[in-house]
Design a protein around this motif. Structure first.
Motif, PDB file in Angstrom:
ATOM      1  N   ASN A   1      10.728  12.522   9.192  1.00 56.39           N
ATOM      2  CA  ASN A   1      10.910  13.405  10.345  1.00 56.39           C
ATOM      3  C   ASN A   1       9.684  14.298  10.511  1.00 56.39           C
ATOM      4  OD1 ASN A   1      13.455  12.381  10.878  1.00 56.39           O
ATOM      5  ND2 ASN A   1      14.500  13.956   9.680  1.00 56.39           N
ATOM      6  N   GLY A   2       9.247  14.443  11.750  1.00 55.96           N
ATOM      7  CA  GLY A   2       8.068  15.256  12.030  1.00 55.96           C
ATOM      8  C   GLY A   2       6.788  14.450  12.056  1.00 55.96           C
ATOM      9  N   TYR A   3       6.907  13.117  11.918  1.00 57.97           N
ATOM     10  CA  TYR A   3       5.722  12.260  11.888  1.00 57.97           C
ATOM     11  C   TYR A   3       5.929  11.057  12.802  1.00 57.97           C
ATOM     12  CZ  TYR A   3       4.495  14.937   7.726  1.00 57.97           C
ATOM     13  OH  TYR A   3       4.201  15.946   6.851  1.00 57.97           O
TER      14      TYR A   3
ATOM     15  N   PRO B   1       0.826  -1.215   0.000  1.00 58.33           N
ATOM     16  CA  PRO B   1       0.000   0.000   0.000  1.00 58.33           C
ATOM     17  C   PRO B   1       0.855   1.258   0.000  1.00 58.33           C
ATOM     18  CG  PRO B   1      -0.010  -1.070   2.157  1.00 58.33           C
ATOM     19  CD  PRO B   1       0.649  -2.019   1.223  1.00 58.33           C
ATOM     20  N   ASP B   2       0.301   2.309  -0.581  1.00 56.67           N
ATOM     21  CA  ASP B   2       0.986   3.598  -0.645  1.00 56.67           C
ATOM     22  C   ASP B   2       0.640   4.386   0.622  1.00 56.67           C
ATOM     23  OD1 ASP B   2       2.386   5.788  -1.482  1.00 56.67           O
ATOM     24  OD2 ASP B   2       0.851   6.491  -2.881  1.00 56.67           O
ATOM     25  N   ILE B   3       1.632   4.609   1.484  1.00 60.55           N
ATOM     26  CA  ILE B   3       1.426   5.287   2.760  1.00 60.55           C
ATOM     27  C   ILE B   3       2.036   6.687   2.679  1.00 60.55           C
ATOM     28  CG2 ILE B   3       1.748   5.173   5.257  1.00 60.55           C
ATOM     29  CD1 ILE B   3       0.106   2.888   4.160  1.00 60.55           C
ATOM     30  N   ASP B   4       1.255   7.695   3.064  1.00 60.52           N
ATOM     31  CA  ASP B   4       1.757   9.070   3.056  1.00 60.52           C
ATOM     32  C   ASP B   4       2.786   9.286   4.159  1.00 60.52           C
ATOM     33  OD1 ASP B   4       0.108   9.761   0.941  1.00 60.52           O
ATOM     34  OD2 ASP B   4      -1.534  10.393   2.251  1.00 60.52           O
ATOM     35  N   ASN B   5       3.689  10.220   3.917  1.00 59.90           N
ATOM     36  CA  ASN B   5       4.675  10.689   4.902  1.00 59.90           C
ATOM     37  C   ASN B   5       5.652   9.592   5.327  1.00 59.90           C
ATOM     38  OD1 ASN B   5       3.194  13.167   4.940  1.00 59.90           O
ATOM     39  ND2 ASN B   5       1.764  12.223   6.376  1.00 59.90           N
ATOM     40  N   VAL B   6       5.942   8.660   4.403  1.00 56.64           N
ATOM     41  CA  VAL B   6       6.918   7.595   4.659  1.00 56.64           C
ATOM     42  C   VAL B   6       8.230   7.960   3.979  1.00 56.64           C
ATOM     43  CG1 VAL B   6       7.494   5.188   4.167  1.00 56.64           C
ATOM     44  CG2 VAL B   6       5.218   5.788   4.978  1.00 56.64           C
TER      45      VAL B   6
ATOM     46  N   SER C   1      -3.569  -4.799   8.241  1.00 57.99           N
ATOM     47  CA  SER C   1      -3.895  -3.373   8.273  1.00 57.99           C
ATOM     48  C   SER C   1      -2.639  -2.532   8.514  1.00 57.99           C
ATOM     49  CB  SER C   1      -4.923  -3.089   9.362  1.00 57.99           C
ATOM     50  OG  SER C   1      -6.132  -3.773   9.092  1.00 57.99           O
ATOM     51  N   ALA C   2      -2.557  -1.450   7.760  1.00 61.56           N
ATOM     52  CA  ALA C   2      -1.410  -0.543   7.893  1.00 61.56           C
ATOM     53  C   ALA C   2      -1.768   0.629   8.798  1.00 61.56           C
ATOM     54  CB  ALA C   2      -0.983  -0.027   6.524  1.00 61.56           C
ATOM     55  N   GLN C   3      -0.784   1.123   9.536  1.00 59.80           N
ATOM     56  CA  GLN C   3      -0.966   2.325  10.336  1.00 59.80           C
ATOM     57  C   GLN C   3      -0.682   3.558   9.480  1.00 59.80           C
ATOM     58  OE1 GLN C   3       1.619   0.469  13.679  1.00 59.80           O
ATOM     59  NE2 GLN C   3       0.268   1.889  14.748  1.00 59.80           N
ATOM     60  N   GLU C   4      -0.750   4.724  10.096  1.00 59.73           N
ATOM     61  CA  GLU C   4      -0.475   5.971   9.392  1.00 59.73           C
ATOM     62  C   GLU C   4       0.732   6.662  10.008  1.00 59.73           C
ATOM     63  OE1 GLU C   4      -4.197   8.269   8.051  1.00 59.73           O
ATOM     64  OE2 GLU C   4      -4.783   7.339   9.961  1.00 59.73           O
ATOM     65  N   CYS C   5       1.342   7.541   9.236  1.00 63.44           N
ATOM     66  CA  CYS C   5       2.372   8.437   9.751  1.00 63.44           C
ATOM     67  C   CYS C   5       1.719   9.812   9.902  1.00 63.44           C
ATOM     68  CB  CYS C   5       3.565   8.495   8.801  1.00 63.44           C
ATOM     69  SG  CYS C   5       4.567   6.986   8.793  1.00 63.44           S
ATOM     70  N   LEU C   6       1.431  10.174  11.146  1.00 68.80           N
ATOM     71  CA  LEU C   6       0.687  11.399  11.438  1.00 68.80           C
ATOM     72  C   LEU C   6       1.649  12.520  11.843  1.00 68.80           C
ATOM     73  CD1 LEU C   6      -2.144   9.756  13.566  1.00 68.80           C
ATOM     74  CD2 LEU C   6      -2.219  10.344  11.138  1.00 68.80           C
ATOM     75  N   PRO C   7       1.316  13.759  11.491  1.00 66.41           N
ATOM     76  CA  PRO C   7       2.181  14.879  11.883  1.00 66.41           C
ATOM     77  C   PRO C   7       2.213  15.036  13.404  1.00 66.41           C
ATOM     78  CG  PRO C   7       0.126  15.676  10.924  1.00 66.41           C
ATOM     79  CD  PRO C   7       0.166  14.193  10.690  1.00 66.41           C
ATOM     80  N   ILE C   8       3.397  15.297  13.931  1.00 63.55           N
ATOM     81  CA  ILE C   8       3.590  15.463  15.371  1.00 63.55           C
ATOM     82  C   ILE C   8       2.899  16.742  15.847  1.00 63.55           C
ATOM     83  CG2 ILE C   8       5.351  15.966  17.117  1.00 63.55           C
ATOM     84  CD1 ILE C   8       7.208  14.086  15.595  1.00 63.55           C
ATOM     85  N   SER C   9       2.278  16.643  17.018  1.00 63.35           N
ATOM     86  CA  SER C   9       1.601  17.802  17.596  1.00 63.35           C
ATOM     87  C   SER C   9       2.572  18.631  18.447  1.00 63.35           C
ATOM     88  CB  SER C   9       0.421  17.349  18.462  1.00 63.35           C
ATOM     89  OG  SER C   9      -0.145  18.444  19.163  1.00 63.35           O
ATOM     90  N   CYS C  10       2.465  19.940  18.315  1.00 58.70           N
ATOM     91  CA  CYS C  10       3.243  20.841  19.171  1.00 58.70           C
ATOM     92  C   CYS C  10       2.429  21.312  20.372  1.00 58.70           C
ATOM     93  CB  CYS C  10       3.716  22.059  18.364  1.00 58.70           C
ATOM     94  SG  CYS C  10       5.066  21.694  17.221  1.00 58.70           S
ATOM     95  N   GLY C  11       1.207  20.787  20.517  1.00 55.00           N
ATOM     96  CA  GLY C  11       0.363  21.190  21.629  1.00 55.00           C
ATOM     97  C   GLY C  11      -0.315  22.526  21.377  1.00 55.00           C
ATOM     98  N   ALA C  12      -1.098  22.973  22.371  1.00 60.04           N
ATOM     99  CA  ALA C  12      -1.806  24.252  22.248  1.00 60.04           C
ATOM    100  C   ALA C  12      -0.817  25.401  22.371  1.00 60.04           C
ATOM    101  CB  ALA C  12      -2.879  24.357  23.313  1.00 60.04           C
ATOM    102  N   PRO C  13      -0.921  26.405  21.530  1.00 59.25           N
ATOM    103  CA  PRO C  13       0.012  27.547  21.599  1.00 59.25           C
ATOM    104  C   PRO C  13      -0.265  28.384  22.850  1.00 59.25           C
ATOM    105  CG  PRO C  13      -1.714  27.988  20.008  1.00 59.25           C
ATOM    106  CD  PRO C  13      -1.916  26.572  20.445  1.00 59.25           C
TER     107      PRO C  13
END
Length: 268
Positions: free
Chosen positions: A161-163, A128-133, A187-199
């Protein structure tokens, strides 16, 4: 052979000289039909021989002799002889042919080099084609030099980096999928963008939104009235931190105008 096991009888036939000068009728010796009582089975025809018989078998069958009874029958030729069907297959004898009964995750194929049947692993097709890999690697029976995998082979994905797989800074950065017996991947997982939390407010400025930002997103900040710059942005970086803040500074009015008959004096 059959005639070796049977007793041999010598039959003497007499003829008589009659008054009319002729002999009585002579009875000829005719061969016995050794096929009587022997059918050779459903796949052959009995052929009579002198004090014996043989079997004319259909294609794919051969004559065998029972070690106990001595009976001759036409049995199926073992077409599995010399054919092992590989490490996960069992040969099933057919008439003039054979098949390979393969275990789950394997399928029967005909090898191009010798036209022999064997069992090989089921292929799952393209991964499968996984984004952010950023890269992927495989473990299993084959070098990872193609975009497909086979049964029991695993493919590992590495997030850029960043995911991460859960969007957290210290979250897992890789995951694996396996090619299953039914030819599909797990089933494949995702590469999700890292959270910087609430500003949070910084440098005297306040964020225009309190919603958490993720890697690559920018939060706008505004300085209070009378301070500059009027607004600026802070970007969520791959280390889970926002980019440096710009401090709000009081706005300068420049040189005060000089009125007649007055002196300039700064008041702090």
């Amino acid at each position: 052979s059959l005639h070796d096991a049977l007793p041999i009888f010598h039959l003497v036939l007499d003829v008589e000289c009659l008054a009319n000068g002729q002999y009585t009728e002579v009875h000829r010796c005719i061969p016995l039909d050794d096929c009587v009582g022997h059918s050779c089975g459903a796949f052959g025809t009995c052929v009579d021989q002198h004090m014996d018989y043989t079997c004319n078998c259909l294609s794919g069958f051969e004559m065998t002799t029972d070690d106990v009874t001595g009976e001759k029958l036409c049995g199926n030729v073992d077409d599995c002889h010399g054919h092992m069907c590989g490490e996960a297959g069992t040969c099933v004898d057919l008439v003039n042919d054979y098949d390979c009964q393969c275990e789950d995750g394997w399928r029967q194929v005909v090898r191009h080099e010798d036209d022999l049947k064997t069992c090989e692993r089921v292929e799952c097709g393209d991964v499968p084609d996984i984004d952010n890999v950023v890269s992927m690697a495989a473990t299993g029976l084959y070098p990872w030099s193609r975009s497909k995998a086979v049964f029991e082979e695993t493919v590992e994905f590495f997030c850029a980096n960043g995911y991460s797989t859960n969007g957290q800074l210290n979250g897992p950065r890789s995951f694996t999928i396996m090619c299953g017996a039914d030819g599909s991947y797990s089933s494949a997982q995702e590469c999700l963008p890292i959270s910087c939390g609430a500003p949070e407010p910084a440098g005297g400025a306040n964020p225009v939104s309190s919603a958490p930002a993720h890697f690559g997103e920018t939060i706008d900040y505004s300085c209070p009235h009378g301070f500059g710059p009027e607004s600026f942005g802070r970007t969520c970086m791959e280390n889970g931190q926002y980019s440096p803040v710009i401090a709000c500074e009081p706005r300068l009015c420049g040189t005060a105008p000089l009125f007649p008959m007055t002196d300039r004096k700064s008041v702090v």
